[in-house]
Write an enzyme that holds these catalytic residues in place. Sequence first.
Site, PDB file in Angstrom:
ATOM      1  N   ARG A 131       0.830  -1.208   0.000  1.00 29.63           N
ATOM      2  CA  ARG A 131       0.000   0.000   0.000  1.00 29.63           C
ATOM      3  C   ARG A 131       0.863   1.255   0.000  1.00 29.63           C
ATOM      4  O   ARG A 131       0.557   2.232  -0.697  1.00 29.63           O
ATOM      5  CB  ARG A 131      -0.942  -0.018   1.205  1.00 29.63           C
ATOM      6  CG  ARG A 131      -1.933   1.136   1.217  1.00 29.63           C
ATOM      7  CD  ARG A 131      -3.028   0.914   2.232  1.00 29.63           C
ATOM      8  NE  ARG A 131      -2.525   0.865   3.601  1.00 29.63           N
ATOM      9  CZ  ARG A 131      -3.288   0.598   4.663  1.00 29.63           C
ATOM     10  NH1 ARG A 131      -4.578   0.349   4.503  1.00 29.63           N
ATOM     11  NH2 ARG A 131      -2.769   0.562   5.883  1.00 29.63           N
ATOM     12  N   LYS A 141      -3.035   6.299   1.579  1.00 30.13           N
ATOM     13  CA  LYS A 141      -2.918   6.591   3.012  1.00 30.13           C
ATOM     14  C   LYS A 141      -1.963   7.775   3.175  1.00 30.13           C
ATOM     15  O   LYS A 141      -0.817   7.649   3.626  1.00 30.13           O
ATOM     16  CB  LYS A 141      -2.432   5.372   3.794  1.00 30.13           C
ATOM     17  CG  LYS A 141      -2.735   5.478   5.293  1.00 30.13           C
ATOM     18  CD  LYS A 141      -2.562   4.144   5.973  1.00 30.13           C
ATOM     19  CE  LYS A 141      -2.872   4.230   7.462  1.00 30.13           C
ATOM     20  NZ  LYS A 141      -4.296   4.532   7.743  1.00 30.13           N
ATOM     21  N   GLU A 188     -16.912   5.144   4.291  1.00 26.71           N
ATOM     22  CA  GLU A 188     -16.096   4.636   5.391  1.00 26.71           C
ATOM     23  C   GLU A 188     -16.139   5.593   6.570  1.00 26.71           C
ATOM     24  O   GLU A 188     -16.618   6.725   6.472  1.00 26.71           O
ATOM     25  CB  GLU A 188     -14.649   4.432   4.940  1.00 26.71           C
ATOM     26  CG  GLU A 188     -13.965   5.669   4.402  1.00 26.71           C
ATOM     27  CD  GLU A 188     -12.599   5.361   3.810  1.00 26.71           C
ATOM     28  OE1 GLU A 188     -11.925   4.438   4.290  1.00 26.71           O
ATOM     29  OE2 GLU A 188     -12.197   6.062   2.866  1.00 26.71           O
TER      30      GLU A 188
END
Length: 384
Positions: A109, A212, A247
């Site tokens: 990620r 992220k 989310e």
Amino acid sequence: LAQGFPLAPPPAMVLTRGGLRLCKAPPAPRAGIAWESIGFGLRRDSQMARATWADGRWGEVAVTPYGPLAMEPGITALNYGQSLFEGMKAMRTSRGRVVLFRPEKNAQRMHAGGRRFLMPALPSSLFLDTVRQCVVANADLVPPHGMGSLYLRPLYFGSGSGIGVAPSTEYTFVTFGSPVGGYFSAGAGRGARMKLELNHQRAAPKGVGYVKAAGNYAPCFESQQKAKADGFNDVIYADVTGTYIEEVAAANMFVVRGGTVYTPDLGQILPGVTRDSIIQIVGKLMPEVKLVVGQVPLEVLWEAEEAFCCGTAAVITGIEHISDGVRHRDFTPMGPVTSRIYDILTGIQNETHPDEFGWLVDPFDAEALARTAAGTGAGEGTAL
């Protein structure tokens, strides 16, 4: 070091990136810490592991006491937000081992985020070895089994200084850790209380909500602060049309209705490691439950019997109440489906349930970690 950053007991050390070696078994938890009440905060008497990229290559990994990083005010991370982070945990299992949970997914990620932000490729071998060295150096800060974990925070940011709007010329990758307990402090037997946020979106279509990135979190602070002032723990975001759930501000979201588990598809949301693990658990180990990964209308949420959020920090946290200010819905915090998923996931992490997926990695077995790095296929180039 600046005042207020005490030295940790282990000495500073320098290990080369290629110096993977077998380590001794993990030490016992550090004496003198009230492990039963550590909460979720930062402890500074620890070690951090760091590597830097300059002149087209990565340097060695240095392990030093946690403390300030020297940087100029003109660095790209501070001026233009070229900064990524990860969240991971090292846990002490029922067998006395200290383990990492799917660390290669965090490496992948961060590599994907770096590609999107035009940052040099961070090899998975370097990512995992830096994390490994951080865990080994702080192993006495891994709480006793069942009393928390060592939360790990890998940071990757542009540390070169300049004034033009352009990618950095130098980069820093650093990992530090702190022992933590539960993320949501709802209390025993209680679930999280969530506000459905319809006046602000966390991520834009075709944006970078799936990365992220540090800059994806500060825009949520205001909504979270207002929600907490009204007695909620966090907020649930909808899409830009206000039709589908996406989310929680810092966690992924699942809903259970009529024997079916629903969760939003990837695209704008963060590809959570815990989220992916739950999808695999439900798909392979819970045949009695149907799984739907796709758009989840708000009506499914209002009609659900169970709801929970998940993430490295949140693990699996049952939701007991949701409100948008007009409609309200109460849930059993940990219903039967949520509890079953929780038991399997934490059982694998604690080695009380068979690790049928091969998700656990022992940071004290450097050879095994090297094999994990070799299997990721992410980020082995020098630069993008």
